[in-house]
Design a protein around this motif. Structure first.
Motif, PDB file in Angstrom:
ATOM      1  N   LYS A   1     -29.487  65.514  16.608  1.00 19.44           N
ATOM      2  CA  LYS A   1     -27.803  64.659  16.340  1.00 19.44           C
ATOM      3  C   LYS A   1     -27.839  63.477  16.740  1.00 19.44           C
ATOM      4  CE  LYS A   1     -23.432  65.675  14.857  1.00 19.44           C
ATOM      5  NZ  LYS A   1     -21.986  66.669  14.616  1.00 19.44           N
TER       6      LYS A   1
ATOM      7  N   VAL B   1     -27.398  59.826  14.898  1.00 22.83           N
ATOM      8  CA  VAL B   1     -25.565  59.214  15.014  1.00 22.83           C
ATOM      9  C   VAL B   1     -26.307  57.713  16.278  1.00 22.83           C
ATOM     10  CG1 VAL B   1     -23.855  58.746  16.569  1.00 22.83           C
ATOM     11  CG2 VAL B   1     -24.725  60.875  15.517  1.00 22.83           C
TER      12      VAL B   1
ATOM     13  N   GLU C   1     -18.417  58.155  10.568  1.00 26.14           N
ATOM     14  CA  GLU C   1     -17.962  59.181   9.901  1.00 26.14           C
ATOM     15  C   GLU C   1     -18.493  59.674   8.420  1.00 26.14           C
ATOM     16  OE1 GLU C   1     -13.907  57.153   9.019  1.00 26.14           O
ATOM     17  OE2 GLU C   1     -13.254  57.250  10.887  1.00 26.14           O
TER      18      GLU C   1
ATOM     19  N   GLU D   1     -21.466  62.280  10.022  1.00 21.58           N
ATOM     20  CA  GLU D   1     -20.683  63.549   9.987  1.00 21.58           C
ATOM     21  C   GLU D   1     -20.610  65.136   9.073  1.00 21.58           C
ATOM     22  OE1 GLU D   1     -20.067  64.556  13.429  1.00 21.58           O
ATOM     23  OE2 GLU D   1     -21.313  63.212  14.141  1.00 21.58           O
TER      24      GLU D   1
ATOM     25  N   TYR E   1     -23.455  65.522   7.040  1.00 21.91           N
ATOM     26  CA  TYR E   1     -24.502  66.685   8.207  1.00 21.91           C
ATOM     27  C   TYR E   1     -23.501  67.714   8.372  1.00 21.91           C
ATOM     28  CZ  TYR E   1     -26.197  68.771  12.119  1.00 21.91           C
ATOM     29  OH  TYR E   1     -26.874  69.549  13.573  1.00 21.91           O
ATOM     30  N   GLU E   2     -22.633  68.189   8.832  1.00 22.42           N
ATOM     31  CA  GLU E   2     -21.952  69.193   8.064  1.00 22.42           C
ATOM     32  C   GLU E   2     -22.377  70.350   6.646  1.00 22.42           C
ATOM     33  OE1 GLU E   2     -19.905  71.396  10.055  1.00 22.42           O
ATOM     34  OE2 GLU E   2     -20.733  69.698  11.717  1.00 22.42           O
TER      35      GLU E   2
END
Length: 161
Positions: free
Chosen positions: A121, A125, A87, A90, A93-94
């Protein structure tokens, strides 16, 4: 007063005055239609040049973003659970992707950049999951002796009796 006179040294030729070129025009075409292939070649060259420039720009942004993504991956691996790590990654990353997308100068560069980042990606992960799961298992083994004993027996590792 005497008027100066000059003697011509040039001879008349069969060539027309001006610059000689190798452009051959069909007498049934006008000049614009005859020059169309030349314009098309120039346009194709420009398109290829622009595509190369877009790839270079996307590559530069991608390499800068990968440094930030690597740092986010390292921070995510420090989280207590795999879910928390993924989480966190993510979200970061955004943020990183949007930061570098704002620096793009056209849609082609943005698309190439997004594709380039998306290719790795899954690897990031998976690394986060592997590290956080191993850390979680190690923490559990080190804090619960009964679970550690059962885990060792389950894996088939011989123990001293």
């Amino acid at each position: 007063m005497k008027i100066p006179t000059f003697t011509a040294t040039a001879r008349p030729t069969a060539q027309a005055a001006g610059v000689t070129s190798n452009v051959q025009v069909d007498p049934r075409q006008n000049v614009a239609s005859a020059l169309r292939p030349l314009g098309k070649a120039a346009e194709d060259y420009y398109v290829r040049e622009r595509a190369i420039e877009d790839k270079v720009n996307a590559g530069e942004l991608s390499s800068k973003a990968r440094v930030d993504i690597f740092n986010a991956e390292q921070q995510a691996q420090l989280k207590l659970t795999p879910t928390a790590g993924v989480e966190y990654f993510e979200k970061e990353y955004e943020k990183i992707k949007n930061k570098y997308l704002s620096q793009t100068n056209n849609k082609n560069v943005a698309d190439l950049f997004t594709i380039s980042l998306a290719q790795n990606k899954k690897t990031y992960v998976n690394n986060i999951l592997k590290v956080t799961r191993n850390k979680q298992r190690y923490d559990l083994l080190s804090t619960d002796p009964e679970y550690a004993k059962a885990s060792i027996e389950f894996t088939g590792i011989p123990t001293e009796s």
